[in-house]
Design a protein around this motif. Structure first.
Motif, PDB file in Angstrom:
ATOM      1  N   LYS A   1      32.860 -18.329  32.120  1.00 20.42           N
ATOM      2  CA  LYS A   1      33.504 -18.478  30.811  1.00 20.42           C
ATOM      3  C   LYS A   1      33.027 -19.712  30.070  1.00 20.42           C
ATOM      4  CE  LYS A   1      37.184 -16.125  33.043  1.00 20.42           C
ATOM      5  NZ  LYS A   1      36.508 -16.112  34.356  1.00 20.42           N
ATOM      6  N   PHE A   2      32.728 -20.758  30.815  1.00 18.97           N
ATOM      7  CA  PHE A   2      32.221 -21.982  30.190  1.00 18.97           C
ATOM      8  C   PHE A   2      30.792 -22.204  30.686  1.00 18.97           C
ATOM      9  CE2 PHE A   2      31.475 -26.590  30.396  1.00 18.97           C
ATOM     10  CZ  PHE A   2      31.725 -26.947  29.075  1.00 18.97           C
ATOM     11  N   TYR A   3      29.870 -22.478  29.765  1.00 15.70           N
ATOM     12  CA  TYR A   3      28.471 -22.657  30.134  1.00 15.70           C
ATOM     13  C   TYR A   3      28.039 -24.083  29.864  1.00 15.70           C
ATOM     14  CZ  TYR A   3      28.211 -17.553  29.922  1.00 15.70           C
ATOM     15  OH  TYR A   3      28.426 -16.218  30.114  1.00 15.70           O
TER      16      TYR A   3
ATOM     17  N   GLU B   1      32.179 -33.498  20.078  1.00 17.95           N
ATOM     18  CA  GLU B   1      32.025 -32.939  18.730  1.00 17.95           C
ATOM     19  C   GLU B   1      32.884 -31.675  18.597  1.00 17.95           C
ATOM     20  OE1 GLU B   1      28.524 -33.129  16.596  1.00 17.95           O
ATOM     21  OE2 GLU B   1      29.145 -35.199  16.896  1.00 17.95           O
ATOM     22  N   PRO B   2      33.230 -31.295  17.376  1.00 17.23           N
ATOM     23  CA  PRO B   2      33.955 -30.035  17.204  1.00 17.23           C
ATOM     24  C   PRO B   2      33.111 -28.861  17.732  1.00 17.23           C
ATOM     25  CG  PRO B   2      33.872 -31.273  15.145  1.00 17.23           C
ATOM     26  CD  PRO B   2      32.993 -31.992  16.105  1.00 17.23           C
ATOM     27  N   GLY B   3      33.775 -27.853  18.224  1.00 12.18           N
ATOM     28  CA  GLY B   3      33.083 -26.628  18.626  1.00 12.18           C
ATOM     29  C   GLY B   3      32.321 -26.698  19.920  1.00 12.18           C
ATOM     30  N   THR B   4      32.681 -27.646  20.801  1.00 13.67           N
ATOM     31  CA  THR B   4      31.992 -27.725  22.094  1.00 13.67           C
ATOM     32  C   THR B   4      32.836 -27.116  23.214  1.00 13.67           C
ATOM     33  OG1 THR B   4      32.792 -30.006  22.147  1.00 13.67           O
ATOM     34  CG2 THR B   4      30.481 -29.687  21.629  1.00 13.67           C
ATOM     35  N   ALA B   5      33.863 -26.369  22.851  1.00 11.27           N
ATOM     36  CA  ALA B   5      34.710 -25.641  23.811  1.00 11.27           C
ATOM     37  C   ALA B   5      35.696 -26.542  24.561  1.00 11.27           C
ATOM     38  CB  ALA B   5      33.873 -24.822  24.790  1.00 11.27           C
ATOM     39  N   LYS B   6      36.124 -27.633  23.943  1.00 12.30           N
ATOM     40  CA  LYS B   6      37.143 -28.480  24.567  1.00 12.30           C
ATOM     41  C   LYS B   6      38.473 -27.717  24.685  1.00 12.30           C
ATOM     42  CE  LYS B   6      36.768 -31.559  21.292  1.00 12.30           C
ATOM     43  NZ  LYS B   6      35.692 -30.886  20.534  1.00 12.30           N
ATOM     44  N   THR B   7      38.859 -27.091  23.589  1.00 14.92           N
ATOM     45  CA  THR B   7      40.111 -26.331  23.604  1.00 14.92           C
ATOM     46  C   THR B   7      40.027 -25.183  24.604  1.00 14.92           C
ATOM     47  OG1 THR B   7      40.558 -26.897  21.308  1.00 14.92           O
ATOM     48  CG2 THR B   7      41.654 -24.947  22.160  1.00 14.92           C
ATOM     49  N   MET B   8      38.901 -24.485  24.567  1.00 16.45           N
ATOM     50  CA  MET B   8      38.731 -23.354  25.482  1.00 16.45           C
ATOM     51  C   MET B   8      38.844 -23.811  26.934  1.00 16.45           C
ATOM     52  SD  MET B   8      35.534 -20.704  25.743  1.00 16.45           S
ATOM     53  CE  MET B   8      34.658 -21.466  27.084  1.00 16.45           C
TER      54      MET B   8
ATOM     55  N   VAL C   1      25.705 -27.590  24.106  1.00 20.75           N
ATOM     56  CA  VAL C   1      24.705 -27.090  25.060  1.00 20.75           C
ATOM     57  C   VAL C   1      23.306 -27.456  24.582  1.00 20.75           C
ATOM     58  CG1 VAL C   1      25.920 -25.207  26.193  1.00 20.75           C
ATOM     59  CG2 VAL C   1      24.903 -24.851  23.955  1.00 20.75           C
TER      60      VAL C   1
ATOM     61  N   ILE D   1      25.770 -17.708  25.369  1.00 20.79           N
ATOM     62  CA  ILE D   1      27.156 -17.932  24.925  1.00 20.79           C
ATOM     63  C   ILE D   1      27.461 -17.038  23.720  1.00 20.79           C
ATOM     64  CG2 ILE D   1      28.775 -19.602  23.942  1.00 20.79           C
ATOM     65  CD1 ILE D   1      27.325 -21.779  25.503  1.00 20.79           C
TER      66      ILE D   1
ATOM     67  N   GLN E   1      30.402 -14.324  24.026  1.00 21.05           N
ATOM     68  CA  GLN E   1      31.567 -14.495  23.167  1.00 21.05           C
ATOM     69  C   GLN E   1      31.679 -13.369  22.141  1.00 21.05           C
ATOM     70  OE1 GLN E   1      33.970 -16.988  23.299  1.00 21.05           O
ATOM     71  NE2 GLN E   1      33.006 -17.625  25.209  1.00 21.05           N
TER      72      GLN E   1
ATOM     73  N   THR F   1      28.159 -24.769  18.537  1.00 17.04           N
ATOM     74  CA  THR F   1      28.019 -23.451  19.154  1.00 17.04           C
ATOM     75  C   THR F   1      29.088 -22.504  18.625  1.00 17.04           C
ATOM     76  OG1 THR F   1      27.178 -24.527  21.122  1.00 17.04           O
ATOM     77  CG2 THR F   1      27.875 -22.251  21.377  1.00 17.04           C
ATOM     78  N   ALA F   2      30.295 -23.048  18.434  1.00 19.19           N
ATOM     79  CA  ALA F   2      31.380 -22.217  17.904  1.00 19.19           C
ATOM     80  C   ALA F   2      30.977 -21.642  16.543  1.00 19.19           C
ATOM     81  CB  ALA F   2      32.649 -23.046  17.769  1.00 19.19           C
TER      82      ALA F   2
HETATM   83  N1  LIG Z   1      29.674 -24.520  26.547  1.00 18.54           N
HETATM   84  C1  LIG Z   1      30.276 -23.439  26.054  1.00 18.54           C
HETATM   85  N2  LIG Z   1      30.558 -22.389  26.858  1.00 18.54           N
HETATM   86  C2  LIG Z   1      31.183 -21.293  26.366  1.00 18.54           C
HETATM   87  N3  LIG Z   1      31.572 -21.144  25.085  1.00 18.54           N
HETATM   88  C3  LIG Z   1      31.318 -22.143  24.223  1.00 18.54           C
HETATM   89  C4  LIG Z   1      30.656 -23.339  24.664  1.00 18.54           C
HETATM   90  N4  LIG Z   1      30.551 -24.174  23.605  1.00 18.54           N
HETATM   91  C5  LIG Z   1      31.113 -23.548  22.558  1.00 18.54           C
HETATM   92  N5  LIG Z   1      31.579 -22.317  22.921  1.00 18.54           N
HETATM   93  C6  LIG Z   1      32.213 -21.382  21.982  1.00 18.54           C
HETATM   94  O1  LIG Z   1      32.862 -22.141  20.984  1.00 18.54           O
HETATM   95  C7  LIG Z   1      34.199 -21.672  20.783  1.00 18.54           C
HETATM   96  C8  LIG Z   1      35.085 -22.734  20.169  1.00 18.54           C
HETATM   97  O2  LIG Z   1      35.351 -23.751  20.994  1.00 18.54           O
HETATM   98  P1  LIG Z   1      36.669 -24.642  20.898  1.00 18.54           P
HETATM   99  O3  LIG Z   1      37.238 -24.653  22.264  1.00 18.54           O
HETATM  100  O4  LIG Z   1      37.560 -24.220  19.802  1.00 18.54           O
HETATM  101  O5  LIG Z   1      35.956 -26.016  20.526  1.00 18.54           O
HETATM  102  P2  LIG Z   1      36.556 -27.452  20.293  1.00 18.54           P
HETATM  103  O6  LIG Z   1      37.963 -27.450  20.767  1.00 18.54           O
HETATM  104  O7  LIG Z   1      35.652 -28.306  21.120  1.00 18.54           O
HETATM  105  O8  LIG Z   1      36.393 -27.736  18.831  1.00 18.54           O
HETATM  106  C9  LIG Z   1      34.587 -21.176  22.135  1.00 18.54           C
HETATM  107  O9  LIG Z   1      35.639 -20.270  22.078  1.00 18.54           O
HETATM  108  C10 LIG Z   1      33.296 -20.501  22.555  1.00 18.54           C
HETATM  109  O10 LIG Z   1      33.173 -19.282  21.885  1.00 18.54           O
END
Ligand SMILES: Nc1ncnc2c1ncn2[C@@H]1O[C@H](COP(=O)(O)OP(=O)(O)O)[C@@H](O)[C@H]1O
Ligand SMILES: [Mg+2]
Length: 371
Positions: free
Chosen positions: A63-65, A89-96, A233, A242, A246, A295-296
């Motif tokens: 799920k996380f790469y 940075e935003p969109g690096t899957a911290k929330t995920m 990434v 990814i 996704q 990436t998001a």
């Molecule tokens: N390393 C990763 N592995 C898997 N999915 C990723 C990765 N980086 C980004 N994503 C994608 O980006 C989406 C948004 O991430 P999100 O958790 O909202 O980011 P953040 O909280 O860092 O702003 C994830 O749901 C996924 O689709």
């Protein structure tokens, strides 16, 4: 009943979690955890071999790469006595990542404070039902638990999103809660005015480095957390993977059966990677963009283009749409990036079209959309 748009991680992956739990019987678990640390890691990073559950083979998907060691460190932090802070940075899957960790460790990813400038102590600890408070006084049933209260009383993870967006004095209410693991509720009678954290309670915070300066964290609070920086990434191949995985999930959820066009995903991954790093495979000079090429955002540009292909384009993703959606993603953040994007097309993309031809030529030709 209508289907919900985005199920919680523990519901979406219920079968995987049940299978991991089944296979995990013998292992030692930290107090209050549903799974062992190794099973939590496997849930997030995937397993090569499936697990048998009620006669069915269940694959544990990745799920996380990217950074496997980071995931292991995050799991170990949570097994200890400090909180986990995911920054980047935003969109690096911290929330995920924080949702996946919570789902695997305690089966609940929804116990969350959404940090903002308006967050108050009540949003973190507890508030009161005033009708009950007036009629019965400060009794337990009049108390409305907020996520940290809930986490402490039920022994589950509390997720704290965008912690640094909260005013510092509000952030600092976490200091004593995290070090003493007890919440004082002065309104209750002496004797039962302390809520001791049950085993399994911990906090996962997230913070964006781009927000920095909004509200910094105090050093006292920093010491209650282990910090992990989630980097974008680095490899285009991984980023394309990814985007593929996704978007497959998104399209399935939207009831679309179209196949992922891996060529288009690879183009997008390469373009995002180059614009983010400022380095091109052809050694062409690339202007550094000021917007976040996350990436998001790449996932969303692809998905947008795939939807267009499905409903208007006869199923094929056109490079024109890809460029238009890329433009949209860039322009919403900073209009000054437009000339830089044009420069990227007329430099690096042109070279790719000349050297590699095919779909890159088509992508280069779509530059007329960059108006
Ligand atoms: N390393 C990763 N592995 C898997 N999915 C990723 C990765 N980086 C980004 N994503 C994608 O980006 C989406 C948004 O991430 P999100 O958790 O909202 O980011 P953040 O909280 O860092 O702003 C994830 O749901 C996924 O689709
Ligand atoms: Mg986030």
């Amino acid at each position: 009943m209508s289907k919900i748009q985005k199920p919680l991680a523990e519901e979406k992956y219920a079968k995987e979690l049940a299978a991991l739990c089944e296979a995990d019987r013998e292992s030692r678990k930290p107090a209050g955890w549903k799974l062992s640390p190794a099973a939590v890691r496997d849930f997030i990073l995937g397993r090569k071999t499936p697990i048998k559950l009620d006669g069915e083979s269940v694959m544990i998907t990745q799920k996380f790469y990217g950074d496997n060691a980071l995931v292991e460190r995050a799991v170990i932090t949570l097994a200890g006595s400090r909180g986990l802070m995911l920054v980047g940075e935003p969109g690096t899957a911290k929330t995920m990542l924080s949702e996946l960790l919570s789902a695997a460790i305690c089966g609940c990813s929804s116990n969350t404070v959404q940090g903002s400038a308006g967050t108050t102590e009540d949003n973190i600890k507890y508030s009161w039902n005033y009708a009950l408070l007036l009629s019965k006084g400060p009794v337990k049933e009049a108390l409305i638990p907020a996520p940290v209260y809930k986490g402490m009383s039920e022994g589950i993870i509390t997720r704290f999103e965008e912690l640094t967006r909260c005013p510092q004095e509000v952030q600092d209410t976490l200091i004593s809660l995290m070090s003493d693991r007890v919440m004082n509720i002065p309104e209750f009678n002496e004797g039962n005015n302390l809520l001791f954290a049950a085993e399994g309670f911990n906090i996962i915070g997230t913070a964006n480095t781009r927000d920095k300066g909004v509200n910094d964290m105090s050093s006292a609070l920093k010491r209650r957390f282990n910090f992990e920086t989630v980097e974008p990434v680095k490899s285009a191949k991984l980023e394309a993977e990814i985007i593929r995985s996704q978007c497959e999930g998104l399209m399935e959820a939207a009831g679309i059966s179209a196949k992922i066009d891996i060529n288009a995903a690879e183009i997008l991954a390469e373009v995002f990677g180059e614009l983010r790093s400022g380095v091109s495979a052809e050694k062409a000079s690339i202007p550094k963009m000021s917007c976040v090429m996350s990436t998001a955002e790449a996932v969303s540009v692809y998905y947008q283009s795939a939807l267009d292909a499905e409903y208007f384009g006869g199923g094929r993703i056109s490079m024109q749409k890809l460029t238009e959606n890329l433009l949209g993603a860039v322009m919403k953040e900073n209009k000054d990036d437009l000339p830089k994007l044009r420069e990227y097309y007329s430099g690096a993309v042109k070279l790719k079209a000349e050297r590699r031809g095919g779909i890159w030529s088509e992508f280069y030709d779509s530059r007329s959309s960059l108006k």
